[in-house]
Design an enzyme around this catalytic site. Structure first.
Site, short mmCIF file in Angstrom:
data_model
loop_
_atom_site.label_atom_id
_atom_site.label_comp_id
_atom_site.label_asym_id
_atom_site.label_seq_id
_atom_site.Cartn_x
_atom_site.Cartn_y
_atom_site.Cartn_z
N ASP A 103 60.41 -38.06 8.37
CA ASP A 103 61.19 -36.86 8.66
C ASP A 103 61.74 -36.99 10.06
O ASP A 103 61.40 -37.91 10.80
CB ASP A 103 60.35 -35.59 8.45
CG ASP A 103 59.13 -35.55 9.33
OD1 ASP A 103 59.10 -36.26 10.34
OD2 ASP A 103 58.20 -34.79 9.00
N SER A 104 62.63 -36.10 10.44
CA SER A 104 63.36 -36.29 11.69
C SER A 104 62.58 -35.81 12.90
O SER A 104 62.91 -36.14 14.03
CB SER A 104 64.68 -35.53 11.63
OG SER A 104 64.42 -34.13 11.64
N GLY A 105 61.56 -35.01 12.67
CA GLY A 105 60.85 -34.43 13.80
C GLY A 105 61.47 -33.13 14.28
O GLY A 105 60.90 -32.45 15.14
N GLY A 106 62.63 -32.78 13.73
CA GLY A 106 63.30 -31.55 14.17
C GLY A 106 62.43 -30.32 13.97
O GLY A 106 62.31 -29.49 14.86
N PHE A 107 61.80 -30.24 12.82
CA PHE A 107 60.97 -29.08 12.53
C PHE A 107 59.78 -28.99 13.49
O PHE A 107 59.50 -27.93 14.05
CB PHE A 107 60.47 -29.13 11.08
CG PHE A 107 59.58 -27.99 10.72
CD1 PHE A 107 60.09 -26.71 10.55
CD2 PHE A 107 58.20 -28.19 10.58
CE1 PHE A 107 59.25 -25.65 10.24
CE2 PHE A 107 57.36 -27.13 10.27
CZ PHE A 107 57.89 -25.86 10.10
N ASP A 150 67.90 -31.92 12.33
CA ASP A 150 68.50 -30.65 11.94
C ASP A 150 67.96 -29.55 12.83
O ASP A 150 66.94 -29.73 13.50
CB ASP A 150 68.20 -30.33 10.47
CG ASP A 150 66.71 -30.21 10.20
OD1 ASP A 150 65.93 -30.90 10.89
OD2 ASP A 150 66.32 -29.45 9.31
N GLN A 186 70.83 -26.38 5.52
CA GLN A 186 70.23 -25.25 6.21
C GLN A 186 70.96 -23.99 5.78
O GLN A 186 71.70 -23.99 4.80
CB GLN A 186 70.29 -25.46 7.73
CG GLN A 186 69.32 -26.53 8.24
CD GLN A 186 67.86 -26.09 8.16
OE1 GLN A 186 67.55 -24.94 7.81
NE2 GLN A 186 66.96 -27.02 8.44
N GLY A 191 64.28 -25.71 6.04
CA GLY A 191 64.09 -24.31 6.41
C GLY A 191 63.60 -23.42 5.29
O GLY A 191 63.73 -22.20 5.39
N ASP A 249 56.83 -33.27 -0.46
CA ASP A 249 55.71 -33.63 0.41
C ASP A 249 55.03 -32.35 0.82
O ASP A 249 55.67 -31.28 0.86
CB ASP A 249 56.19 -34.37 1.66
CG ASP A 249 56.74 -33.41 2.70
OD1 ASP A 249 57.88 -32.92 2.51
OD2 ASP A 249 56.03 -33.11 3.68
N CYS A 288 39.43 -34.60 -14.40
CA CYS A 288 40.11 -35.41 -13.38
C CYS A 288 39.64 -36.86 -13.43
O CYS A 288 38.47 -37.13 -13.69
CB CYS A 288 39.85 -34.81 -12.00
SG CYS A 288 40.53 -35.77 -10.65
N CYS A 301 39.93 -39.02 -10.80
CA CYS A 301 39.89 -39.58 -9.44
C CYS A 301 38.50 -40.16 -9.14
O CYS A 301 37.52 -39.82 -9.80
CB CYS A 301 40.27 -38.53 -8.41
SG CYS A 301 38.91 -37.45 -7.89
N CYS A 310 35.69 -37.49 -8.54
CA CYS A 310 35.13 -36.87 -9.74
C CYS A 310 34.34 -37.87 -10.58
O CYS A 310 33.42 -37.48 -11.31
CB CYS A 310 36.24 -36.21 -10.56
SG CYS A 310 36.91 -34.74 -9.74
N HIS A 312 40.48 -36.22 -4.02
CA HIS A 312 40.62 -35.46 -5.27
C HIS A 312 41.93 -34.67 -5.29
O HIS A 312 42.67 -34.68 -6.28
CB HIS A 312 39.43 -34.51 -5.47
CG HIS A 312 39.67 -33.54 -6.57
ND1 HIS A 312 39.52 -33.87 -7.89
CD2 HIS A 312 40.14 -32.26 -6.55
CE1 HIS A 312 39.86 -32.84 -8.64
NE2 HIS A 312 40.24 -31.85 -7.85
#
Lengths: 380, 380
Positions: free
Chosen positions: A93-97, A147, A197, A224, A274, A312, A314, A317, A343
């Site tokens: 990600d851009s790091g903007g957030f 952004d 945005q 956003g 994500d 499950c 995994c 479990c 899990h």
């Protein structure tokens, strides 16, 4: 890879779709969930374990890795792939957030984002060009433009009907930064995504989507969202934006969310997700299961010999009881957070695996209903 | 298993020896290092990983597990083996050391140890009988008697020459408790170890060893060491005690120590070791390597692409660089502590594997010298 289209659509079920995203480090079957490795590792979980859980692509944070260890270090070790040992695809990600959510220490102007580093207190300037350059040094397969993600304000409800100046200013600046990002790009073998945005205003988000699409990105992200709007409102905004985006570019819903958000997004035609929730909930002993949420620290699991989720597949479990996880998380033993995270990640990855199968067979609606019915339900 | 001798000696090299310890849950090749799973888990490391590292037997803490989750829970889940997923042998310590090191909240009298629980503030009483009973409920293969471990005091130097009243009182009480422990034993398929006390006084420790040996335990432990005495002093005390113990019972040096302590102990004929150092150092970014200690957080490892230890066969060294570990431990990412702990555990387990081979081939002295030479050496 130059000239090859990054994305192919395979199956459709109403607006939902499956596809294959081609990257220099392998293909990703979509819709896909990307475990979050903010600092280059998924909290306590190893690359080998992630592969075993069915992860195809990981997400790292450009800003955090720029601070520590620095993109020069990572570039010198063969990029994120060589540095971390996860040799499959990476999205950064851009790091903007992250930067703009540091509130009062941030100043945004046309040039970029100026802020005081929480690591060393010195002033940093992140520009759209610099953010592309850092991501190319990190070697990520999918990069995001810088952004301006305007935090929600009390006026946002009104803005939805008649967007205020601030929302429009941020959206338009994000567009100008998007153009500069494309111009700054040096590598054609890595995909660059534009970010839509416009707050919770459908009008602004449509305008942003149209203009972003016109710039010719490899893919598009919803920015956003998940900042206070209802799920219904969000679904409408996503659908409206998709109407403005080219079908054949992958769509990424950033930072969301709960399993219900995943299926709502898939239903609207989102391809990538994500969220930190599987690992964050895991650390706090909240498990996602096929019967709803299981708060494993609850006293009633003290002597429960059954696996966290009988349905499950995994490793947690397969080998461990609720009683053991209850104990580990109660006493704060690190293995507990790890087993619970494993899990939860498997649950998320499994939902998307099932979504791909369901779309291919034209029965996505029933999976969506199954997952929506789990929302806020306590297991057993 | 009743009637079968728990321990067979295989090879000898001066006082050092290899052997096989038979338990209900498998054999242990000695000398052996036992990773510490105080609360039923080795800090962030899974049972499967421990097996892969060559661990044969784990150690858990009776007192801590009595507090949380309670031995009733663990007994109901098939003992430590079923509860934790580590199906190999378990040793439980008595908890005496943990309890008596809680200082001012503790009162020791003939009956046992009374203290305020740090978990719920209520008064607890641990008696020798209760401690045996708890360990039988936990299902450990090797159990330890409750002992009075007197913390070192300023008078201890004098006590070495002419032991004072307090040291003698604690040692003699430990002997009476040892008798009561044997009488309280209900299961003959689990081994019970007596503990030698006597501070740093050779005279008292010899007396304690003779009297403990006369009671007929399956094995013997050195208690109250590693609390301030020099390594030379400790080696002399261990050798003196071994002269009083039956050859064919396994000997356990409790809670120690550094790699140099391991080889010094093996040289004196110790068969079992445990220590929290591999995981504690791991969490702090201190790695044991074939060239000495490596403080991975040090700035000079920021861009180092080499594995932590080029001579190591652990999964961490196989897949990850110093630069990656440096980064993870600097930013406090949980995977860093885990990867470093895995490496350190492998180093410890590897030293004991090599010790077994070296004793069998009559060349233990050269391994001892190699490990002693690493003491306090900074790698690279």
């Amino acid at each position: 890879m130059a000239g090859r289209h990054p994305f192919e659509i395979r199956d459709r079920d109403a607006a939902a779709r499956t596809g294959v995203l081609h990257t220099s480090h392998g293909d990703v079957a979509t819709p896909a969930f990307m475990p979050v490795a903010t600092l280059g590792a998924v909290r306590g979980v190893s690359p080998g374990e992630l592969r075993g859980l069915g992860a195809q692509i990981l997400l790292a944070n450009t800003y955090h890795l720029h601070e520590r260890p620095g993109e020069d270090v990572i570039e010198g070790q063969g990029g994120l792939h060589g540095f971390t040992g996860w040799s499959g695809p990476w999205l950064t990600d851009s790091g903007g957030f992250q930067v703009t959510s540091m509130a009062d220490r941030v100043r945004i102007d046309e040039e970029g984002v100026r802020f005081q580093s929480p690591v060393d207190g010195r002033t940093r300037l992140l520009t759209p060009e610099r953010v592309v350059e850092i991501q190319e040094a990190l070697g990520s397969d999918l990069a995001m433009v810088l952004d301006e993600c305007r935090p929600p304000s009390p006026e946002d409800a009104a803005a939805a009907a008649e967007p205020g100046l601030e929302v429009r200013v941020a959206m338009e600046r994000t567009l100008r930064w998007a153009e500069r990002s494309l111009a700054a790009r040096r590598r054609s073998d890595r995909w660059l995504f534009g970010i839509v945005q416009g707050g919770v205003s459908e009008r602004l988000r449509r305008e942003s989507a149209r203009a972003t699409a016109a710039l010719g990105f490899d893919g598009h992200a919803h920015g956003g969202l998940g900042l206070g709007e209802s799920r219904e409102q969000r679904s409408d905004l996503i659908a409206a934006v998709h109407a403005e985006l080219p079908e054949r570019a992958p769509r990424y819903l950033m930072g969301l969310g709960r399993p219900s958000d995943l299926v709502s997004g898939v239903e609207a035609g989102v391809d990538l997700f994500d969220c930190v929730l599987p690992t964050r909930h895991g650390r706090h002993g909240v498990l996602f299961t096929s019967r709803g949420l299981l708060r494993i620290r609850n006293a009633r699991f003290r002597s429960d010999p059954s696996p966290p989720d009988a349905d499950c597949d995994c490793p947690t479990c397969a080998s461990h009881s609720r009683a053991y996880l209850h104990h580990l998380l109660r006493v704060g033993e690190a293995l507990g957070a790890r087993l619970a995270s494993i899990h939860n990640l498997r649950f998320y990855l499994g939902v998307l695996e099932r979504a791909r199968g369901a779309i291919a067979e034209g029965r996505f609606a029933s999976l969506r209903d199954e997952i929506l019915a789990l929302e806020d339900v306590a297991a057993d």
